[in-house]
Each structure stands twice: as structure tokens, then as C-alpha cells.
Design a protein around this motif. Sequence first.
Motif, mmCIF file in Angstrom:
data_model
loop_
_atom_site.group_PDB
_atom_site.id
_atom_site.type_symbol
_atom_site.label_atom_id
_atom_site.label_comp_id
_atom_site.label_asym_id
_atom_site.label_seq_id
_atom_site.Cartn_x
_atom_site.Cartn_y
_atom_site.Cartn_z
ATOM 1 N N UNK A 167 14.058 38.210 -44.846
ATOM 2 C CA UNK A 167 14.789 37.063 -45.385
ATOM 3 C C UNK A 167 15.557 36.299 -44.315
ATOM 4 N N UNK A 168 15.844 36.936 -43.171
ATOM 5 C CA UNK A 168 16.581 36.277 -42.096
ATOM 6 C C UNK A 168 15.732 36.305 -40.823
ATOM 7 N N UNK A 169 15.343 35.123 -40.364
ATOM 8 C CA UNK A 169 14.426 34.985 -39.239
ATOM 9 C C UNK A 169 15.041 34.093 -38.169
ATOM 10 N N UNK A 170 14.201 33.598 -37.269
ATOM 11 C CA UNK A 170 14.695 32.730 -36.209
ATOM 12 C C UNK A 170 15.078 31.353 -36.733
ATOM 13 N N UNK A 171 14.440 30.926 -37.806
ATOM 14 C CA UNK A 171 14.765 29.638 -38.407
ATOM 15 C C UNK A 171 14.411 29.703 -39.891
ATOM 16 N N UNK A 172 14.806 28.683 -40.628
ATOM 17 C CA UNK A 172 14.539 28.649 -42.054
ATOM 18 C C UNK A 172 13.036 28.569 -42.321
ATOM 19 N N UNK A 173 12.593 29.245 -43.362
ATOM 20 C CA UNK A 173 11.168 29.416 -43.597
ATOM 21 C C UNK A 173 10.444 28.156 -44.049
ATOM 22 N N UNK A 174 11.171 27.130 -44.472
ATOM 23 C CA UNK A 174 10.515 25.894 -44.872
ATOM 24 C C UNK A 174 10.020 25.055 -43.719
ATOM 25 N N UNK A 175 10.495 25.342 -42.506
ATOM 26 C CA UNK A 175 10.156 24.508 -41.353
ATOM 27 C C UNK A 175 8.656 24.541 -41.071
ATOM 28 N N UNK A 176 8.118 23.423 -40.580
ATOM 29 C CA UNK A 176 6.683 23.288 -40.344
ATOM 30 C C UNK A 176 6.130 24.319 -39.360
ATOM 31 N N UNK A 177 6.980 24.862 -38.553
ATOM 32 C CA UNK A 177 6.603 25.933 -37.640
ATOM 33 C C UNK A 177 5.847 27.040 -38.371
ATOM 34 N N UNK A 178 6.230 27.319 -39.619
ATOM 35 C CA UNK A 178 5.646 28.429 -40.378
ATOM 36 C C UNK A 178 4.498 28.000 -41.299
#
Length: 354
Positions: free
Chosen positions: A159-170
Motif C-alpha cells: 500500500x505504500x510505495x515510491x509514489x502514488x499508484x495512480x501515476x502513469x509510471x505504473x
Amino acid sequence: MAATRIDCDIHPAVGGTRTTLLPYLSDHWKEQVVSRAIDGLDLNSYPPSMPLSGRADWRPADGRKPGSDLAMVQRGAFDQLGASHAICNVVYGAQAVFDPYMAADFCKAINDWIAAEWLARDTRLRASIVVPIQAPDLAVEEIERRAGDNRFVSVLVPSQNEMLLGRRHYWPIYQAAEKYRLPIAIHAGSAYRGAPSSIGWPSYRYEYYLAEAQAFQAQTLSLIYEGVFGKYPGLTVVLMESGVSWLPAFMWRANKTWRGVRVEVPWVEREPAAIIRDHFRVTMQPFDAPMDATGVADIIDQIGSDKMFLFASDYPHWQFDGDDPVPPHLPDSLVRRMCEDNPLQTFPRLKLNS
């Protein structure tokens, strides 16, 4: 008790990198594990000695980690707690490793280990694919490598990563997950790239534990407002160990704010609460609700969807007393749905007769 009772969240434990995963690592990382004495990538989210990580009767007598012994897990999850089938979610430090290649090889090893030593030995078990979330291209490779095995029914991320999961990176991960009908299972835990709260580090483990709900709220908003479900309308997200009772107030506030500033996110064409009901599911341990029947009924009614709830024991994590992981005061009709119908709809690869 429902004849079919699908436990959507149990936790096999990696006994140790050298004792458990070494046979499944590539030659390079085998050598590195031995020469650098790498072992014990346990996350601080679930330190093995903490009572939350396993109550006394769920701990092997020889001192191994709770959840590390298949026979004991079978007795606990199936015989004691009444599951007919269970989804294994391995919460281990591979997803917190900074080296993306090391993380990818450890994730591969975890998936191969769970397939060979758990799924192959008990047809009642399924598993989530553990992926190196810090490297989406490598995560996609691991999803595609395991996609042909229908015993893997979801993709597990902390649930806690390098950035928020909505970002296009993912987004490449979500594209692969949608393609192979794999829900994204967001599980409580951290890659420890930042503080667990929005304003810094807490002093106590108790604070960290309660702050987990903030992470789930932030991830839910990010996935909605970044437009993930517009791009991937077939994607489902399962919130695991998020708690439940925070949802009504969160959904109300999300709707109210969206009505006021929706010009900023014109691609979000529906109320956030409606998107949550369609695309999000939540496991029912911990339930963190009032202990009276009226309070429980109010929360269920306010959430507004009986298809969102999934039965889970969280074994061997200790979230309830006694031997019944179904929260008290739930109506029988909801219990039946969350034990069978909802899991089968949420995890389309979950075929009980194969």
C-alpha cells in the motif's frame, strides 16, 4: 457456514532467503545471497515476533515464523477457520529492495517457491503474483511469465510505495493485469521509501498501524483521479487489510469535493463513490467496526454495495479472537456473498474445480 468459503487473504511466510528461496534464485543471486550473507528480508510491517503477526497457537513450536509451515497453515486456515479455498499473499521484503534486478529475481523466486511447494501440494490454494513494483517493466515481465498459470489469481503490491499508484509510471502493470484478468491486490505494508503518515514518522508501531488507512485512502483517490479506470475499465482493485469502517466518510467527502472541483479532472465523469463501488473490493479482516448490530448495519448500508466485501481470515496475522473470522452481526445474505459469489466475481481466474 457456507459450503464454499473462499479465504481471500492468507499469508505463507518465507522462512528465510537462504533456507527457503535459494533453490529458486538465479545463479548470480544465489552467489550473492551466500557471499553477502543475505537473509531475513522481513518487513517491519510484520516483524515475526509481534503478536499481530501470529497468535500463540498459530506459531510453530520449533520457533519458525508463523505461516512458514504448510501443514500448520492447512490446519489453521482450512480445518480451524473453515475455508474451502484460500489465496496466498506472500508479504516479504522483495518489493522493498532498492536494486530493481535483485527485487525482480527475489519476486520470481517467491512465485516459483509458492507454486512448487504450496500450490502443487494442495489444490485448494491459489496465490497472488508478487512483482517488483519499483520497476514496472520488470513487473510486467513477471506478470507475463506467470500469466499462463491460472493458479495465480491477482497481482500483489504494498500500500505504500515510491509514489502514488495512480501515476502513469505504473500503468503498464495495469494494462497487463487487465489483459490477463488479474485484480490488483493492494496489501497493507510499506516499501519504506517515505513516512507512513502524510506529515512524518510516528514514534510508535501503534501509530504506524493506524496510519495504514491513510495510505489506502491516498491510493484509492490517486487511482480514481489519475484516470486509471477510464483507461483500463476492466481493472479491479482489492484493498487487503485496509479496514472497512473508514469507507463511508471517505466516499462522502470524495463525492463532495469532486462536485466542487471536477473541472480539474474532467476525465472523471462519475462520482468517486460510484467508481469505488464498481472497481474496488475490500477484505473483511480487520473489520474495525462497532460491536453492535445497528452500527454494523449502518456501515454496510452507507457503503452501499454488497458486492464489495470479501471473506478473509488474514491467517496467521491475528486480527480477531476465537475461531470465526467472519465479523459479528453481518446478515447471512452478505456472509454468503462475501464467502463465494464476490470472490468468484472479483478473481475471474479462480476456478474451484481446477
